[in-house]
Structures are given as structure tokens and as C-alpha cells.
Design an enzyme around this catalytic site. Structure first.
Site, PDB file in Angstrom:
ATOM      1  N   ASN A 177       0.817  -1.203   0.000  1.00  0.00           N
ATOM      2  CA  ASN A 177       0.000   0.000   0.000  1.00  0.00           C
ATOM      3  C   ASN A 177       0.859   1.264   0.000  1.00  0.00           C
ATOM      4  OD1 ASN A 177      -2.240   1.658   0.140  1.00  0.00           O
ATOM      5  ND2 ASN A 177      -2.350   1.545   2.351  1.00  0.00           N
ATOM      6  N   SER A 207     -15.552  10.767   0.910  1.00  0.00           N
ATOM      7  CA  SER A 207     -15.090  11.670   1.962  1.00  0.00           C
ATOM      8  C   SER A 207     -15.066  13.113   1.484  1.00  0.00           C
ATOM      9  CB  SER A 207     -13.710  11.257   2.449  1.00  0.00           C
ATOM     10  OG  SER A 207     -12.800  11.237   1.391  1.00  0.00           O
ATOM     11  N   GLU A 213     -18.213  11.280   5.438  1.00  0.00           N
ATOM     12  CA  GLU A 213     -17.332  10.456   6.275  1.00  0.00           C
ATOM     13  C   GLU A 213     -16.590  11.217   7.376  1.00  0.00           C
ATOM     14  OE1 GLU A 213     -14.868   7.856   3.823  1.00  0.00           O
ATOM     15  OE2 GLU A 213     -16.409   7.718   2.271  1.00  0.00           O
ATOM     16  N   ASP A 270     -10.169   6.765   9.096  1.00  0.00           N
ATOM     17  CA  ASP A 270      -9.555   6.113   7.945  1.00  0.00           C
ATOM     18  C   ASP A 270     -10.528   5.059   7.455  1.00  0.00           C
ATOM     19  OD1 ASP A 270      -6.858   5.077   6.545  1.00  0.00           O
ATOM     20  OD2 ASP A 270      -7.971   3.354   7.282  1.00  0.00           O
ATOM     21  N   ARG A 274       1.056  11.231   3.519  1.00  0.00           N
ATOM     22  CA  ARG A 274      -0.123  10.467   3.934  1.00  0.00           C
ATOM     23  C   ARG A 274       0.305   9.124   4.531  1.00  0.00           C
ATOM     24  NH1 ARG A 274      -4.971  10.258   5.005  1.00  0.00           N
ATOM     25  NH2 ARG A 274      -6.135   8.365   4.702  1.00  0.00           N
ATOM     26  N   GLU A 329     -10.374   5.788 -10.793  1.00  0.00           N
ATOM     27  CA  GLU A 329      -9.431   6.889 -10.919  1.00  0.00           C
ATOM     28  C   GLU A 329      -8.958   6.959 -12.362  1.00  0.00           C
ATOM     29  OE1 GLU A 329      -5.377   6.426  -9.978  1.00  0.00           O
ATOM     30  OE2 GLU A 329      -5.315   8.306  -8.907  1.00  0.00           O
ATOM     31  N   HIS A 353      -5.437  14.193  -5.251  1.00  0.00           N
ATOM     32  CA  HIS A 353      -4.203  14.321  -4.469  1.00  0.00           C
ATOM     33  C   HIS A 353      -3.622  15.719  -4.578  1.00  0.00           C
ATOM     34  CE1 HIS A 353      -4.289  10.093  -3.823  1.00  0.00           C
ATOM     35  NE2 HIS A 353      -4.276   9.837  -5.106  1.00  0.00           N
TER      36      HIS A 353
HETATM   37  N1  GLN Z   1     -14.902   6.356   0.188  1.00  0.00           N
HETATM   38  C1  GLN Z   1     -13.512   6.608   0.382  1.00  0.00           C
HETATM   39  C2  GLN Z   1     -13.241   8.090   0.439  1.00  0.00           C
HETATM   40  O1  GLN Z   1     -13.844   8.814  -0.260  1.00  0.00           O
HETATM   41  C3  GLN Z   1     -12.680   5.988  -0.729  1.00  0.00           C
HETATM   42  C4  GLN Z   1     -11.219   6.206  -0.523  1.00  0.00           C
HETATM   43  C5  GLN Z   1     -10.310   5.413  -1.472  1.00  0.00           C
HETATM   44  O2  GLN Z   1     -10.738   4.834  -2.425  1.00  0.00           O
HETATM   45  N2  GLN Z   1      -9.043   5.411  -1.234  1.00  0.00           N
HETATM   46  O3  GLN Z   1     -12.425   8.555   1.162  1.00  0.00           O
END
Ligand code: GLN
Ligand code: ZN
Length: 764
Positions: free
Chosen positions: A126, A445, A496, A501, A527, A676, A704
Site C-alpha cells: 500500500n 469523503s 465520512e 480512515d 499520507r 481513478e 491528491h
Molecule cells: N470512500 C472513500 C473516500 O472517499 C474511498 C477512498 C479510497 O478509495 N481510497 O475517502
């Protein structure tokens, strides 16, 4: 004497010092000098810590202000023109490439507006690296001296180190051609980049470095012939011309399919990962010359479990028997970058469970003890204590839950299928949801403001009551809902705010998890994530998200999207068990989530997004039986979690930063997927999902980056997609969630996005 070696140490600092310093610098609150100073302190501490632990071979140049691959791009002048044209200082160029930069003109400098380079997951971890981006005009040259400086910095502190750099074949192969040079195959640049590597290695040798750890992690992938062949060219040149010993290092998998490519290379030795693939010993040992060193990675750089000393010693002894004690090194399997810094900082863990763990700092002693053990040193007490905790974990009741095992054994194939095929579901959903063409939505989020973090902290510390916290969250939800209504988004989210997290939040509410208070691991740039740890069988004691989603739906007439993290992603972004298969852990999670999905539906939530951004990184690195099994069980777990609902309930899923395979996404059978997309500048990529049978949203802006694309940029992005996809299938959304953004940027980004969608809605 068998030596001990650590391939790299976390660079974030024991209390996230690097994040704090970096973000303060970005915010303009501190100077570059302040930031550099923090970096220097972290490096010094890391080296001293390792030396004090007795580690023989300590890495340098494992530090980075953003990403070690990006450092190399800066060092080798692999900097697309769009970043050089502003004449920024090197540090700011690094950050501009990593995260984009947009700032208004001042009296002394012109406005800057440049997006970030593509970010890609580092193999199956990750961690994300910033993708080297080459063009025909790339001119390789040494642009700095970071590896040499850091080597000398350690030396000044009395620590002799082994510098680490990513090797040329991996560096090129992990890169891509820039949009102005799409016909360029990065590996063809090898002859041009080698002289710069030679120059760097010579400088390291001149500074006194005896050997260099040269990472070639792509050796665990299925490599095309020309890339395999590149090893010979590369390493014959580097070994002959650099005058420094090279330890060719690879990890996370099996090197054997590429062994012919590296066998006989004139390097001083090799490092391999024997945690993941202990079976490779015979072949890799047989491929060594009579002088070459074998660095045996037996302490897991990817997980937090205490090393089973007896097991590790067996592996090292077998290596010793094959190549001789003087040519074996005991090492971590990979850099410890992927593990939290120090278990000693964990004050709240159940002591029974804590005794099963080992974080980066503890792993230092582990390599030292194992090296001593195989060198005939007296480590009886350590071995005894280790055996006790390994046995205790194996026998503990925390790991076994009969009810979970029973439920799993009763799952049928029907449980993994929706009631009707997509067309019928769509018809039912059109009735429930009544959405316009080009429906707009976000990924979940909204900005996690300082206020949110402060209130969450207060609540965790007991400084405000549960009711007060709940009121605060409701207020946040109201604001997010109001904003979305104002700008005219179609499917809303609650934002959210209650989540720290996307994985940890669920881990904390599920049985079978342990979580840390300070177990941070770098994900990208500043991050960091704090992965929960799966310690036992998983189940859901109570609903996890229903309260917030239900509240959010109660204050709007627009459809509210429930938001969950999928089973594969929870598994992948946790530290998994090493005593139960990944598949079984995933199915247990799926059943827990199935209950949540069904409860959301019961509560009147008819759009439910189950995020699976980690589905790609879980794909086994090579083709073969393991991968074939994964592409079955991973989507099946998702379907197990999501198939309990009625046809009229719309299941969404979401994926980010990875080279997804459309076939794998299709297997999820989600009604809508969001992917994405905004940084994929290869114009062919747009075709990739054009056969996706259900509905789809290709991300329209990079979350980002603080950059705000103007409305016409959104329009032209939509235009390019409309040309390729059936328009009635298309959704309009960002690349991912907005939690790391600021409100001001978010508002402008989303407003432009929604207005662009409206333009297209009028057109058709
Ligand atoms: N639902 C999450 C958010 O919007 C998805 C985050 C992700 O895919 N990394 O933060
Ligand atoms: Zn995402």
C-alpha cells in the site's frame, strides 16, 4: 560470523515528525531549512537506533521527503519540462512532481499551475511511488548528490552505512513514457542512463562506501525478454566501471523465473525474500558463483508478527549449509518502510496480543539475534522467550471463533449472486432513484478539517461525551449535504467525518481486530495509514455506519449513498494473519459487511458504495495458480458482501491508482463503478473500460492535488469520454475521496465539475 542487515528503516519518525514538518512547510508556516533539519534528525535517530541494536549492515539513502523513486528522478534529471520551467528550488520541484503545485503569481514570481506525476502502488503493498516519466527530450545527468550526502552524514555520526538505490532496470521498467513521447519504451533508455548510474556509484565509492544495495524489485514480476536481457548489459557495466560492490536486491516474491537473467552477473551478492518464498533457496544458492554473498531475508518487512526464530534459523542454517557461513547475511525480507516504527509506543494494546507483535524497532533486534544464533552466539534466553510467545499465539482463544467458522461453512453460491441480471436491476433502480443523464457524485469523503480531527481526539480522550460528538458529526454532515445540494450534485454522500480512515474505522468496530495508537505506515508522501491488525476470526457485533447514513438521508430528498470499505480492501490494508489463508480472512470480512449492507438497505439507503481500491494490489505478482485463484475469490467476496439486497438498490464500487484489469472489475457485478482516471494521460487508456457492461464514472480530477481544473478542462475531459462510452452509462465524479483536500479547493473543483456535467446534460 554471520552478519545482520536491515534493508531500510521507516522514515516518518516515531511520532510522525516528518509529516508534521512537511505539511507545515507546504502550508508556508516553516522554511525549507526547518524541514531539512527535521529530515536530518530522523536520519540520525534511525542510524543510531540500528547501530545500538547491533545491526551490522545499515542502509543509508533510505530516507526521502516524499518517495525514494521520485528522489531518483530528481537526481537523474528525469524531470518533465512542465516542472522545470518555473525554476523552482529542488525541494519544491520534488513536491511539485509528487503532488502538483498551483499558486497565484506574486510580485517576485509568476503563477504556477502544474499537476502531479502519476502515482502507482509499489508492487503488492500500500506504498505508492511516483512514476518516472520519460520523454524523448529526457537528458540524464546527475542533478545532485543525495545518496553521497547521506552516506557522509551517517559516517560523520560514526555509522558506516550501505547506501541503497533503485537499480536501472527496475527504475526504467517502473516508469512510463510521457504524453509527448508515447512511442518511447523506457527500457530502451538503458544505455543512456547507465553512465549516470556509474557516475553516482563512483562518487559513493570515492566517499568511502564499500558496497551498495541496488534494488531490483521488478525481478519478482513476469518480465518480457528484453527487460530480462537488460540485466546483463546493466550489471556488467555497473560492476566493471563503478568500483563498488553491488548487492543486487529483490523482495516480495519469487525470483526463480528470472534467475537466468541475473545468474553469473559480476555483482558481490544477492538479497532475496525468504519470508514470502523460502522454497527458492536451492535454486538461488545454486546460481551463485563461489564468491558471491547470499543475503537471506527472514524477518518480515511487510508484517507485524514476531518472527518465529526457530523457523527463521532453519532457513538461514540451510543457506549456510549451501554457501558457507562467511557468505551468508541475515536480513529483513525488504525495507522496514512497510511496518510501524516502534511497538514500545503502544500503551493500549492487550498485553497478551502485544506479545505477538514486532514493529520495525523490534525487528532490528530480531535480525541481530538470528545472526548471533547461527554464528554460535549465546541467545538461549531470547530463543526461549520467542518460543513461548509463538506457542501462546498458536494456542490462544482470541484467534478462534466457532460461530464464524460455522457461518462460513454454510455459505452457498447463491449468496454470491444478485437476484437479477443488471438490466432488470437497472430498471428497478431507475424507478427508485430517478437520476438525470451524466449523474454527478463524489467518492465519499469530504475534507477532514482540523476541527474534525480536534473533536475526534477529544472524543477519544473522553473530553467530550458521545452525545456531544454525535451532535458535532451531525453538524458536519449537515454542512456537507447542504453544500452538495447547493451545487447540484445528484447522488449525495455524508462526507465520512466520523471516520479516521476507511479501513481503521471498520477494524475498530469488528471483532477479531486489534488496533494501534501510533502504528503509522507511509502510504504516499505525507499520507500515512494506521492499519488495523487481524488477530482472530472476524465478525460484526453491531451496525457500523447505519446511524450516520440514516441521519444524512433524513435531511435531504436526494439519494444518499451509503459508504463501506470492501472485504478485499479491508484485508489488504490491514496487517493480515499469517495463520489463516487470505481467502478465508476475506470471506469472514465479506459476511460481516453483508450484514451491514443489508442493514443500510433496511434503513432506507438505496445507493451503497463498497470501495475496493485495493483489489488490484492484492493480485499475486506473477501469473499462475495463485493469481488464478485470487481472481475468483476476491470478486466473490465482494459479491458475497453485496448480493443480499433488492434489485432496486444500487451497488457502487470504486477503485483508484492502479492498472486495473477490466475483467476483474466486471466480475464484481457492481451496478456502477468509479475509477481513478484523471492522471492517465495515455490516450489509449480511455478505451480500457469501454466494454464495461454496467455504469461507470471515470475520475475527472486528481484529488491528491490542490489544483482546481477550470470548467472547460472538465468539459473537454467529458468530451473525450463521451466519444468512447455510451453516454447513458456515464457518471461524473472525481478520482477518489476528498478527505485530504481543503474546503476551498474542493468547492471550486466540484462546482466546475458539476457545471461541466450540466453543459453535457443540455447537449444530449
Ligand atoms: N470512500 C472513500 C473516500 O472517499 C474511498 C477512498 C479510497 O478509495 N481510497 O475517502
Ligand atoms: Zn479511491
Amino acid at each position: 560470523m554471520v552478519l545482520s542487515s536491515v534493508l531500510g528503516f521507516p522514515r516518518i519518525g516515531p511520532n510522525r515528525e516528518l509529516k508534521k514538518a512537511t505539511e507545515a512547510y507546504w502550508a508556508g508556516k516553516t522554511s525549507a531549512e526547518d524541514l531539512l533539519k527535521v529530515g536530518k534528525e530522523i536520519r540520525a535517530n534511525n542510524w543510531k537506533l540500528q547501530k545500538a541494536a547491533g545491526v551490522d549492515i545499515i542502509a543509508s539513502n533510505d530516507f526521502s521527503f516524499y518517495d525514494q523513486v521520485l528522489d531518483l528522478s530528481l537526481l537523474f534529471n528525469v524531470i518533465p519540462d512542465r516542472y522545470t520551467k518555473y525554476n523552482l528550488p529542488a525541494l519544491d520541484t520534488l513536491f511539485a512532481m509528487g503532488r502538483g503545485l498551483q499558486r497565484p503569481a506574486t510580485e517576485s514570481s509568476p503563477a504556477v499551475d502544474v499537476p502531479a506525476l502519476e502515482m502507482v502502488k509499489w508492487f503488492d503493498s500500500n506504498y505508492h511511488y511516483v512514476r518516472p516519466t520519460f520523454s524523448h527530450s529526457t537528458v540524464f545527468k546527475l542533478n545532485g548528490s543525495k545518496p553521497v550526502d547521506e552516506y557522509l552524514e551517517a559516517k560523520e555520526l560514526g555509522v558506516e552505512t550501505r547506501p541503497v538505490v533503485v537499480g536501472p532496470v527496475s527504475y526504467l521498467y517502473l516508469g512510463k513514457a510521457d504524453k509527448d513521447s508515447l512511442d518511447l519504451e523506457p527500457i530502451s533508455l538503458l544505455p543512456k542512463i547507465l553512465p549516470v548510474y556509474v557516475e553516482l556509484l563512483k562518487k559513493l565509492a570515492a566517499a568511502g562506501a564499500k558496497s551498495v544495495q541496488i534494488d531490483e524489485p521488478v525481478l519478482v514480476l513476469d518480465l518480457p525478454k528484453n527487460v530480462q536481457a537488460a540485466y546483463k548489459t546493466a550489471y556488467e557495466t555497473l560492476a566493471k566501471e563503478s568500483g563498488v560492490e553491488l548487492i543486487l536486491t529483490t523482495y516480495f516474491g519469487d525470483v526463480r523465473p528470472n534467475l537466468d537473467a541475473i545468474k553469473g552477473l559480476p555483482v558481490a551478492g544477492f538479497h532475496y525474500d525468504f519470508v514470502r518464498v523460502p522454497e527458492q533457496l536451492d535454486e538461488v544458492a545454486a546460481a551463485l558463483t563461489s564468491q558471491q554473498i547470499l543475503s537471506v531475508g527472514v524477518v518480515d518487512g511487510r508484517n507485524i508478527w514476531k518472527t518465529d526464530f526457530a523457523k527463521a534459523i532453519k532457513v538461514v542454517e540451510a543457506a549456510k549449509a549451501k554457501v558457507g557461513a562467511d557468505r551468508v547475511i541475515v536480513a529483513t525480507s525488504s525495507s522496514l518502510l512497510h511496518t510501524p516504527v516502534d511497538l514500545a509506543n503502544e500503551k493500549k494494546l492487550n498485553p497478551e496480543i502485544k506479545d505477538w507483535f514486532s514493529f520495525a524497532t523490534q525487528k532490528l533486534s530480531e535480525v541481530v539475534v538470528i545472526a548471533k544464533a547461527v554464528s554460535g552466539g549465546n541467545v538461549e534466553a531470547e530463543l526461549e522467550a520467542n518460543k513461548k510467545s509463538i506457542d501462546a499465539r498458536a494456542k490462544s482463544e482470541i484467534t478462534n471463533d466457532a460461530a464464524v467458522r460455522k457461518r462460513l461453512s454454510e455459505v452457498s453460491e447463491a449468496d454470491t449472486k444478485r437476484k437479477s441480471p443488471f438490466a432488470a436491476r437497472l430498471a428497478a433502480q431507475e424507478k427508485t432513484l430517478n437520476l438525470p443523464l451524466f449523474p454527478t457524485t463524489t467518492i465519499g469523503s469530504f475534507p477532514q478539517t482540523k476541527e474534525i480531527r480536534i473533536n475526534r481526539n477529544k472524543f477519544t480522550k473522553g473530553e467530550i461525551t458521545a452525545e456531544e460528538y454525535e451532535k458535532f458529526i451531525e453538524k458536519e454532515i449537515q454542512e456537507v449535504v447542504k453544500f452538495q445540494e447547493e451545487i447540484g450534485l445528484d447522488v449525495l454522500v455524508h462526507g465520512e467525518p466520523e471516520r479516521n480512515d476507511m479501513v481503521q474505522y471498520f477494524g475498530e468496530q469488528l471483532k477479531g481486530f486489534a488496533f494501534t495508537t501510533n502504528g503509522w505506515v507511509q502510504s504516499y508522501g505525507s499520507r500515512y495509514v494506521r492499519p488495523p491488525i487481524i488477530v482472530g476470526d472476524v465478525s460484526r457485533p453491531a451496525a457500523m455506519t447505519v446511524k450516520e447514513s440514516k441521519y444524512a438521508q433524513s435531511i435531504t430528498k436526494k439519494p444518499m449513498k451509503g459508504m463501506l470499505t470492501g472485504p478485499v480492501t479491508i484485508l489488504r490494508w490491514s496487517f493480515p494473519r499469517d495463520d489463516l489463508s487470505a481467502k478465508e480472512q476475506c470471506q469472514q470480512l465479506a459476511l460481516a459487511l453483508r450484514d451491514e449492507v443489508n442493514d443500510l438497505e433496511k434503513a432506507g439507503i438505496y445507493v451503497i458504495q463498497v470501495d475496493e481500491p485495493a483489489i488490484r494490489e492484492g493480485l499475486p505478482l506473477r501469473e499462475g495458480a495463485e493469481r488464478a485463484a485470487y481472481v475468483q475469490w476476491a470478486p466473490e467476496s465482494f459479491r458475497l458482501a453485496t448480493s443480499g439486497v433488492e434489485d432496486g438498490t444500487q451497488i457502487h464500487s470504486h477503485f483508484c491508482y492502479s492498472d486495473l484489469d477490466p475483467a476483474h472489475i466486471k466480475a464484481l457485478d457492481a451496478d456502477v463503478v468509479s475509477i481513478e482516471f484523471s492522471k492517465k494521460d495515455d490516450s489509449k487508456y480511455i478505451q480500457e473500460f469501454s466494454n464495461y457492461p454496467n455504469h461507470i464514472g471515470l475520475g475527472l480530477f486528481d484529488i491528491h492535488s490542490p489544483r482546481v481544473p477550470p470548467q472547460d478542462e472538465f468539459e473537454s475531459r467529458i468530451q473525450s469520454i463521451v466519444g468512447v462510452y455510451p453516454k447513458q452509462n456515464l457518471w461524473v465524479n472525481p478520482d477518489c475521496g476528498l478527505k485530504t483536500r481543503k474546503w476551498d479547493e474542493t468547492k471550486r473543483q466540484l462546482t466546475n465539475m458539476v457545471n461541466a456535467a450540466k453543459v453535457y446534460r443540455e447537449k444530449y
